[in-house]
Scaffold this motif. Structure first.
Motif, PDB file in Angstrom:
ATOM      1  N   ALA A 165      29.337  21.689  32.932  1.00  0.00           N
ATOM      2  CA  ALA A 165      30.227  21.501  31.787  1.00  0.00           C
ATOM      3  C   ALA A 165      30.628  20.035  31.657  1.00  0.00           C
ATOM      4  O   ALA A 165      30.704  19.483  30.552  1.00  0.00           O
ATOM      5  CB  ALA A 165      31.464  22.384  31.948  1.00  0.00           C
ATOM      6  N   LEU A 166      30.849  19.376  32.802  1.00  0.00           N
ATOM      7  CA  LEU A 166      31.237  17.960  32.781  1.00  0.00           C
ATOM      8  C   LEU A 166      30.091  17.109  32.220  1.00  0.00           C
ATOM      9  O   LEU A 166      30.303  16.210  31.404  1.00  0.00           O
ATOM     10  CB  LEU A 166      31.622  17.492  34.187  1.00  0.00           C
ATOM     11  N   ARG A 167      28.848  17.432  32.655  1.00  0.00           N
ATOM     12  CA  ARG A 167      27.681  16.715  32.127  1.00  0.00           C
ATOM     13  C   ARG A 167      27.588  16.874  30.615  1.00  0.00           C
ATOM     14  O   ARG A 167      27.320  15.916  29.882  1.00  0.00           O
ATOM     15  CB  ARG A 167      26.394  17.241  32.778  1.00  0.00           C
ATOM     16  N   ALA A 168      27.819  18.101  30.158  1.00  0.00           N
ATOM     17  CA  ALA A 168      27.731  18.362  28.719  1.00  0.00           C
ATOM     18  C   ALA A 168      28.780  17.555  27.960  1.00  0.00           C
ATOM     19  O   ALA A 168      28.495  17.008  26.888  1.00  0.00           O
ATOM     20  CB  ALA A 168      27.908  19.860  28.449  1.00  0.00           C
ATOM     21  N   CYS A 169      29.971  17.461  28.530  1.00  0.00           N
ATOM     22  CA  CYS A 169      31.030  16.675  27.893  1.00  0.00           C
ATOM     23  C   CYS A 169      30.620  15.206  27.809  1.00  0.00           C
ATOM     24  O   CYS A 169      30.784  14.550  26.776  1.00  0.00           O
ATOM     25  CB  CYS A 169      32.338  16.786  28.687  1.00  0.00           C
ATOM     26  N   ALA A 170      30.083  14.694  28.923  1.00  0.00           N
ATOM     27  CA  ALA A 170      29.671  13.290  28.948  1.00  0.00           C
ATOM     28  C   ALA A 170      28.590  13.043  27.901  1.00  0.00           C
ATOM     29  O   ALA A 170      28.633  12.044  27.174  1.00  0.00           O
ATOM     30  CB  ALA A 170      29.171  12.918  30.344  1.00  0.00           C
TER      31      ALA A 170
END
Lengths: 560, 285
Positions: free
Chosen positions: A12-17
């Motif tokens: 999820a963090l990767r997707a946000c970035a």
């Protein structure tokens, strides 16, 4: 907000970035606080932050509340009721989530408005110091509070504290882990390292951080700081409804380093004109219970205390006042409005309702004299804090020479220097030592003594011996060659008896009598180089008279 | 440290960096060295001491910048005074107007302070000290004072281009845009970074650039204009449902973007399958 479970948080963090989100908040627990497997997951989050530039709050945190724009990205049940956020001068950062929000609700109950509350949790990326740094730039925030379990980056913490001091925003810190058991508990809670408490204490002292021991002292002090009023000195005027309560408050004040000085005769006479004849105009001033039936009396006594030039803050001590309390509250509120000095109320008995009214009106009110004066003492200490350490430059030091001595010892497989080597390291930094020469034999020692000049000391010289006098390895004030030869023989024998096989002696010129001091330095894992100074000599461990401070030190008074 | 001829094989000027600093001959180039071979005669000083030479030069070189800037500031002030004592407007000389007098006085203060710092720091350097602290302070102060002095001089000269075109002032970074200089330099660094969407971190090779990054963090963390909630629940009582309920109840005015692959709407707001699919635009309250 990333509200998915720990194992799905990195994706999820990767997707946000990838989407260009600048800051994310990860709620899930199950990271460094649960052990190695969680720690690997947390490292992954930190890596993503470093590679992509996204900033992350958490994980294992319950988010933040920013009052101005009603940003309530949290699941804290402290927001379950109400429809407005009590904004105010406080910015509060907590590493612990639920405990932090319980402090939040206490702040609200105490009538202290909070502009920003941020829970940093495991601090995979953003840490408390970085958030506090941001808050020093927040115009809505003038008081910083922090609940800390550990400091992730000592250098950043120090820069933050320096900045807070420079912009005049007091920082009140509750830092847990004072005890060894507490420090262990910290690491299983948010995965922080508590660090050595004495070092944190000294950093706090050097940079004007107000360290308090618990939630109540933090709230007490926050209430006072939130008024924006500051004390310019330690002098209190204590006005009480009862002589006994006034004395108790005075005792507590003096015990906390504040001063309740008797007024001079002129001012006593003026106060005597205001209060009933059975009162006391000395300071503490006994205004008497007549203030309940004569609302005007308190106002006039307060006016005089406000006018008194030697008064830095006023403490009003009240007991059971219920009927007629409205007029008393009003008199206190009006007096507070007429001055820029701190005016605090200690309302010991009664229902507590008038105290709440006063608190809500911005007049700090306490239920116990001890708590009121502890908060005032901290406020007075904040005004009286030592200047921020500067960073001096040295151009007469030779670190390479010191490094060579240490490298040589390392190459010989040693991790301790002998006294001669230590002296060489100190000399490289321009610290003078009494002249000394090493010797292997009694005759050699006598020759060295002749070269140095009598009287001399003979000391055991070995990297294996830390405490020389315990071995019988120190002989002082030797005035001729035979004495030096004898002493050398005895010291070498004592060394051999103790199983020290590489012993030589150091012959050193006697220093003039003076005060013995100890100086030490070490590399703290969190804050870097730390310097110790204190009473020295053979009783050093017993006396425990010492002060710690971050290097680099400048002339000034000691802290901590 | 070497001296390398510009036409040496393997040496290539990759690009001339488009810099605000127009005062240098040749500009600031990015040079690429590919298998360049040079002889001993190209070595300046002793081998392996290049960095030290360069660093020794840094302190005094800072001061030569400051001296140059002080000259430019002084010349700007002279032009402004000349203009103020000659130009008549609304029945009096410019120099007789209080606000103009204040601009000139403020310039004098900046000039005098810059000069004093320069004298002191140069004396320190002359005494053999490294003077890192003093040169840093001086360079910062004088460069900022220059901006202020020229800016005030431009105010006095008005829209006339003769100050801005003056050769002394032309060495200034971006002199042609002087009247707008103040605004642009202030907003450029942050705007640039935000526009690139690049890393906006507190760490920069171990260094921590405090105020810029901290201010950015303050805005982005505490004043977001939109908030996406990944895993947001429709149930306002559940942990992941509460934030939306709170945001609505306490009156957050920005965009709320629920992300939940299992639902069309979350607490009455249209939900997105994943963060990548969110437009953010369609959601407004």
């Amino acid at each position: 907000m990333i509200g998915v479970a720990a194992d799905r948080t990195p994706d999820a963090l990767r997707a946000c970035a990838a989407k260009g989100v600048p800051v994310a908040i990860a709620y899930a627990s199950g990271f460094a606080e649960i052990g190695p497997q969680g720690a690997a997951l947390q490292t992954e989050l930190a890596e993503i932050c470093r590679e992509t530039g996204i900033r992350l709050l958490g994980p294992n945190c319950l988010g933040l509340i920013a009052a101005r724009d009603a940003v309530t990205v949290t699941f804290s049940s402290s927001l379950d009721e109400g429809d407005s956020l009590a904004s105010g001068p406080v910015g509060f950062v907590s590493q612990s989530g639920a405990f932090g929000t319980s402090i939040m609700s206490r702040l609200r109950d105490a009538g202290i408005g909070v502009s920003a509350y941020v829970n940093t949790g495991n601090e995979a990326d953003l840490d408390a110091a970085e958030i506090l740094t941001a808050l020093t730039l927040d115009d809505d925030v003038s008081v910083l509070l922090a609940y800390l379990e550990g400091v992730r980056d000592g250098d950043r913490f120090v820069r933050m504290a320096r900045r807070a001091a420079e912009v005049g925003k007091p920082l009140v810190v509750v830092k847990v882990g004072r005890s060894a058991a507490g420090a262990r508990a910290v690491s299983s809670h948010t995965g922080s390292l508590a660090g050595e408490d004495a070092v944190f204490d000294s950093v706090a002292g050097q940079f004007g951080v107000l360290r308090v021991d618990g939630v109540e002292p933090m709230l007490d002090l926050a209430q006072l700081l939130a008024t924006g009023r500051r004390m310019r000195g330690p002098n209190l005027a204590v006005l009480s409804i009862s002589g006994g309560a006034g004395v108790l408050t005075t005792d507590a004040a003096e015990a906390n380093g504040l001063v309740v000085a008797p007024w001079d005769e002129t001012w006593q006479a003026r106060m005597a004109d205001v209060i009933p004849p059975f009162g006391s105009p000395v300071n503490p001033i006994d205004v008497t219970a007549s203030l309940i039936s004569e609302p005007d009396l308190l106002g006039r006594a307060l006016d005089l205390a406000l006018e008194h030039p030697g008064t830095d803050a006023i403490v009003v001590v009240l007991t059971n006042v219920e009927r007629g309390s409205n007029a008393v509250v009003e008199a206190l509120r009006e007096a507070a409005d007429r001055t820029a000095k701190p005016l605090v109320v200690v309302w010991i008995g009664g229902s507590g309702r008038p105290a709440q009214t006063l608190t809500a009106a911005g007049v700090p009110t306490y239920r116990d004299p001890q708590r009121a004066v502890a908060a005032l003492a901290a406020l007075s200490g904040y005004h009286d804090r030592p200047p921020l350490p500067a960073t001096p430059e040295f151009d007469d030091i030779d670190p390479a020479a010191a490094r060579a001595v240490i490298d040589k010892a390392h190459a010989a497989g040693r991790v301790q220097l002998d006294e001669l080597e230590s002296a060489q390291v100190l000399a490289a930094y321009g610290i003078p030592m009494a002249a000394a020469l090493p010797a292997d034999t009694p005759a050699g020692a006598a020759e060295a003594a002749a070269r140095l000049g009598f009287p001399v000391a003979v000391k055991i010289l070995s990297a294996a011996v830390g405490h020389k006098s315990e071995l019988g390895g120190v002989r002082l004030s030797l005035t001729d060659a035979p004495a030096v030869e004898n002493a050398t023989r005895e010291v070498l024998e004592a060394a051999a008896d103790a199983g020290v096989d590489d012993a030589r002696v150091l012959v050193q010129r006697m220093a003039a009598a003076g005060r013995e001091m100890a100086l030490g330095a070490k590399n703290d894992p969190t804050f870097g180089p730390v310097v110790l100074a204190g009473s020295g000599g053979v009783l050093i461990e017993l006396i425990e008279d010492r002060s710690l401070a971050l290097a680099r030190l400048t002339p000034g008074r000691p802290s901590g | 440290m070497f001296l390398v001829d510009f036409d040496t094989p393997g040496l290539k000027e990759a690009r001339v960096i488009d810099s605000l600093d127009e005062g240098y001959f040749g500009g600031h180039s990015e040079l690429v060295f590919t298998d360049v071979e040079i002889g001993d005669e190209a070595v300046l000083g002793e081998v392996d001491l290049g960095l030290r030479y360069a660093q020794v030069r840094l302190g005094p070189a800072r001061m030569t910048h400051c001296m140059r800037w002080l000259g430019v500031a002084q010349r700007s002030q002279e032009i402004a005074i000349e203009r103020a004592t000659r130009r008549e407007i609304f029945g009096s000389k410019l120099a007789e107007l209080g606000m103009v007098q204040q601009l000139i006085a403020d310039n004098e203060i900046d000039l005098e302070a810059s000069r004093a710092l320069l004298y002191r720091t140069c004396a320190e350097l002359d005494s053999g000290a490294t003077a890192t602290r003093s040169t840093s302070i001086t360079k910062t102060f004088v460069s900022e004072a220059l901006g202020r002095v020229v800016d005030r001089a431009v105010q006095i000269c008005g829209a006339l281009r003769h100050l801005v075109r003056h050769p002394a002032v032309q060495v200034l970074p971006g002199a042609s845009a002087l009247p707008r200089l103040r605004r642009t330099v202030r907003s450029a660094p942050l705007g640039d970074r935000a526009a690139r969407g690049g890393p906006v971190r507190g760490h920069d090779g171990g260094r921590y650039s405090m105020s810029g990054d901290a201010r950015l963090l303050l805005d982005r963390l505490l004043r977001p204009r939109s908030i996406a909630l990944i895993g947001a629940s429709d149930n306002p009582v559940k942990l992941t449902g509460r934030p939306i309920e709170y945001l609505k109840r306490f009156g957050y005015q920005g965009r709320i973007i629920p992300v939940n692959p299992a639902r069309e709407t979350v607490q009455g707001l249209p939900a997105f399958r994943d963060i990548a699919a969110s437009t953010g635009r369609s959601i407004s309250r």
